[in-house]
Design an enzyme around this catalytic site. Structure first.
Site, PDB file in Angstrom:
ATOM      1  N   HIS A 100     -22.099  18.565  -9.212  1.00 28.39           N
ATOM      2  CA  HIS A 100     -22.522  18.045  -7.914  1.00 28.39           C
ATOM      3  C   HIS A 100     -22.429  16.511  -7.878  1.00 28.39           C
ATOM      4  O   HIS A 100     -21.805  15.933  -6.990  1.00 28.39           O
ATOM      5  CB  HIS A 100     -23.965  18.505  -7.648  1.00 28.39           C
ATOM      6  N   GLU A 101     -23.053  15.875  -8.870  1.00 27.56           N
ATOM      7  CA  GLU A 101     -23.040  14.405  -8.894  1.00 27.56           C
ATOM      8  C   GLU A 101     -21.620  13.873  -9.083  1.00 27.56           C
ATOM      9  O   GLU A 101     -21.273  12.822  -8.546  1.00 27.56           O
ATOM     10  CB  GLU A 101     -23.963  13.869  -9.998  1.00 27.56           C
TER      11      GLU A 101
ATOM     12  N   HIS B 135     -20.055  13.482  -5.733  1.00 28.91           N
ATOM     13  CA  HIS B 135     -20.467  12.215  -5.096  1.00 28.91           C
ATOM     14  C   HIS B 135     -19.714  11.039  -5.724  1.00 28.91           C
ATOM     15  O   HIS B 135     -19.231  10.144  -5.027  1.00 28.91           O
ATOM     16  CB  HIS B 135     -21.970  11.992  -5.291  1.00 28.91           C
TER      17      HIS B 135
ATOM     18  N   GLU C 113     -22.265  14.566   1.104  1.00 29.64           N
ATOM     19  CA  GLU C 113     -22.761  15.812   0.516  1.00 29.64           C
ATOM     20  C   GLU C 113     -21.650  16.856   0.472  1.00 29.64           C
ATOM     21  O   GLU C 113     -21.615  17.708  -0.417  1.00 29.64           O
ATOM     22  CB  GLU C 113     -23.965  16.310   1.336  1.00 29.64           C
TER      23      GLU C 113
END
Lengths: 524, 524
Positions: A270-271, A274, A300
């Protein structure tokens, strides 16, 4: 000749104004970068005694930033530039978008008088304290007065920024440009209608799959996905986050829980999503608003695309399992990639807590918050009604009722900082992610075709094989071109979706993805 | 009654001005702290691609700092405060020193027009490039033109800051407040006269001791000496340094060389001395000039006190040896603390290179540079004469001649950045350190007694036993009180020495310490 010379001189004046504006914007951007580094350092490395000195440093820098951002000269430059025909003066679309975005930021920042900004800053720390205490005591009534103050302050601010638009729309614009409550009602209405029966089916008839243990491969995976260690750092923090000072200096963190290793891996993916957005920002327009992320929802979408579309997919499980075996030779050899895929995708029991929920139940948590905060800001409900309405909606949407305020209306920190309009971006991101990944689905939906094909099959043939083989460069490169480099060139997420996928946001793509995936997994 | 009321009102006005000044100074201090963090991060963690973005951030912050430091309002506040009788208005000595130091800084900063500051900034990077290239080619003539530019610029600056004082004195003041060339001539003359025969004796008749291997205990030792991990961090970098953002946020680094472990340990002790000064600064006057380090010489005195007076002492070797055995069980058991003490204190062969020299030869390197840079600035020698004069002085003072410009006149970076007046502070620091540690020596020198006793014996009885037992709290506490908390309250190093040791700097204390120590070690 004289007319041509005059035009040339005017073009020069416009270009000069544009250059002067850019110089100021880049200074602001550099100072914001420093602020990003301070924030990262605070989370990762700050010695415990330095809390107050860091607060003083942040406050001094925030003051300088505000001064620089609201300088009268910026206003004069923008006024002249907005009066000119920029396209005719030879400014390209990125340069025009820079003027548009800078004017938007300047208008918002200067609309709020210093006195109001100070009241907000003061309420921020007071609100946080009150929320912490109220949640500890699980007593909403302690929190209600500061929440009321936030509602009043936000209404006041929205009226100052744009009295002609609904309050909630003005607030939303801070987090997701160009989205309105009317559009959210449409999108979330469709999601709610689709999710309720899917959840019911999964619960009534679904058989949950079994799982295998997951290991600490996070850094290796982040680098494999494309995180550049020449343009950033990977560290460990209590809460994983992505920050930093510049696209060439992205600071990403992960965490490892001994009792939930899945969370470590999916969190890292997830990170990384980003971070790839940040590292992919358009350096040709470095330091200008046009190279910034379009909004929190789009940001997101990049984390969720990598986490859900890639990380939770079948081919990724095929890539991940041997990697895990390499790191953890003790893993049972009889597990297959299909087992791993299933384990990563278990729908948890209906949860009271948003941050613990899965991709099927998560949107319902968001829709609940959206409906309540919009009604609150519009004045159709009162602060005092929140705990009761919260519990009623939980029962209706998720079939469970929180046993306390702490696990109900007080569970999230956002409202204690007056962040109304922020929650919707989480689910917009999830829907953007699905539509971007399955881009041609959306194209087909809009017109000429017979069924869904994924972007993998249409724009990146062989993508599933690539993912299974741990080759992520093509997907990253595609996202760099389509999303990251484009930055704030489009004025809204819908505009971006249209340019990438041929249609504005289509919640049905998201719903079909969920039903399709979980019907298989749960053998519906 | 009316007169008393008027006085009270005036007192209030002065206090208000003082408070307004402090508010501005603290903002500047917070922003300087951020600049310290940026510098630390650049040395320790900066991703390689982020070099340019970090440069832009530093430059933006430097611009903001300069604006804030030279604000007209600060000048007006200072003018009113300097016209008032601050003691009569109830300002204590620290508050008065704050006004004095702030006025000094403001006068210096505003004396230099923006145009000159820009020329300096430009010459800084050009000078560095030219020096790197010239040193690579070992060709002084490539470096000579920019050095001449620096000489001219510095003379111009000194005239603007204070036309009534000698140029070199004005420059010195930037690095070591209150020191003059006349005072340095006196001090360095005495040191030179004393060191030449000592060096000759050591070389002619001394027998060098043998050594043992030293290990990586640096972090453990730094914490044992008193470095607080609650108010700082320890990391590793290519060149060890101490920086950071605030006394509660001191970032110290060490390095480890596989082939010279001694350097790792003494380097760590040295940096710990700097760090203890920073962590010991007076938080009661946080963010004000009076809590800043008195000067670079005094700062260096704190690193050298811990490195030489403590780290290179007999009792420390007794503490260190078992610690080393604990970390390195393979160490030969027949070595004694006395062997370790001897190994740590070997006088190297006369070196061409300042940074590789030992405590006996180091001052000669400094005196050489001092004499040359002073003459250069005063105009009594020319840039073109430097290589020849350098080599002549090396032969005279250290008995060896560099085989190239690279290992001679081009070895240090300082002049490439126009840092004239900086070099003396290294040796001032060494002398301050000796006098502070052996404080009562100085007292006795000035008057009533029969011989030297160390501070250990007089003010901290049992200190040698403490050090041997690894107990450093009393010494640290004593330095906290006598030096660190006092900050910039005294106006010069001589004033500080007088208050701590009863006399201004006495080079003889330093010379006696060296002769005493090395006569024993080298069995003279």
């Amino acid at each position: 000749m004289a007319a041509a010379a005059a035009t040339a001189a005017a073009a020069t004046a416009v270009k000069q104004d544009y250059e002067a504006l850019c110089k100021k914007l880049k200074e602001v951007s550099a100072l914001s970068g420093i602020s990003g580094l301070l924030g990262w350092d605070e989370m990762v490395f700050l010695p415990s005694n330095a809390v107050n000195s860091r607060a003083a440093q942040k406050s001094a820098l925030a003051g300088v930033l505000h001064e620089k951002q609201t300088e009268a000269e910026i206003g004069q430059l923008l006024q002249r530039l907005q009066a000119a025909n920029l396209a005719a003066e030879g400014l390209n679309e990125y340069e025009q978008a820079t003027v548009r975005e800078a004017a938007r930021d300047y208008r918002k920042l200067t609309a709020v008088p210093k006195e109001l900004a100070q009241r907000e800053a003061e309420l921020e720390s007071r609100g946080y304290q009150a929320w912490v205490k109220a949640r500890q005591d699980s007593d909403f009534s302690q929190f209600a007065p500061v929440l009321q103050e936030w509602v009043d302050l936000r209404r006041e601010k929205a009226r100052l920024v744009d009295p002609s638009r609904p309050v909630y729309d003005v607030l939303l614009d801070d987090y997701e440009k160009g989205v309105t409550a009317a559009r959210l009602d449409e999108v979330f209405g469709q999601v709610k209608a689709g999710l309720v029966p899917l959840l019911a089916d999964l619960r009534a008839r679904g058989k949950a799959p079994s799982g295998v243990e997951i290991g600490r491969l996070c850094h290796k995976i982040a680098v494999a996905l494309g995180f550049s260690l020449d343009s950033g750092r990977l560290d460990v923090s209590v809460h994983p986050f992505t920050g930093g000072a510049h696209p060439t200096d992205v600071r990403m963190t992960t965490r490892f829980k001994q009792d939930d290793l899945t969370e470590g891996i999916t969190g890292a993916i997830h990170e990384t999503g980003h971070a790839l957005y940040e590292q992919g920002r358009n350096l040709e327009y470095d330091g200008l608003p046009v190279n910034q992320a379009l909004g929190m929802g789009v940001h997101e979408s990049q984390s969720l695309l990598w986490e859900r579309m890639v990380g939770l997919s079948r081919p990724f499980a095929a890539y991940l399992l041997p990697l895990m075996r390499e790191h953890f030779p003790q893993l049972p050899t009889e597990q297959s990639p299909e087992d791993l895929y299933a384990a990563l995708n278990i729908i948890k029991d209906p949860s009271m807590i948003r941050v613990e929920s899965d991709e099927v139940t998560y949107p319902m948590h968001i829709i609940l918050r959206y409906e309540l905060e919009k009604a609150l800001v519009e004045g159709s409900i009162e602060v005092a009604d929140l705990p009761r309405l919260w519990n009623e909606k939980m029962k209706e949407y998720l079939g469970c009722e929180p046993e306390s305020d702490a696990r109900g209306v007080l569970q999230d920190v956002h409202w204690s900082a007056g962040l109304f309009g922020y929650f919707p971006t989480y689910s917009l991101g999830a829907m953007y992610a699905t539509q971007i990944f399955k881009a041609s689905w959306a194209r087909l939906l809009m017109g000429d075709a017979v069924g869904y094909k994924t972007a993998a099959e249409k724009e990146l043939p062989g993508l599933a094989d690539d993912i299974a083989a741990g080759k992520f460069e093509r997907l990253k490169g595609w996202l760099n071109e389509k999303i990251h480099k484009v930055g704030s060139l489009p004025a809204s997420g819908d505009e971006l979706m249209t340019s990438v996928t041929g249609a504005p946001l289509q919640p049905q793509v998201f719903l079909d993805y969920l039903r399709d995936k979980y019907s298989q997994l749960y053998q519906l």
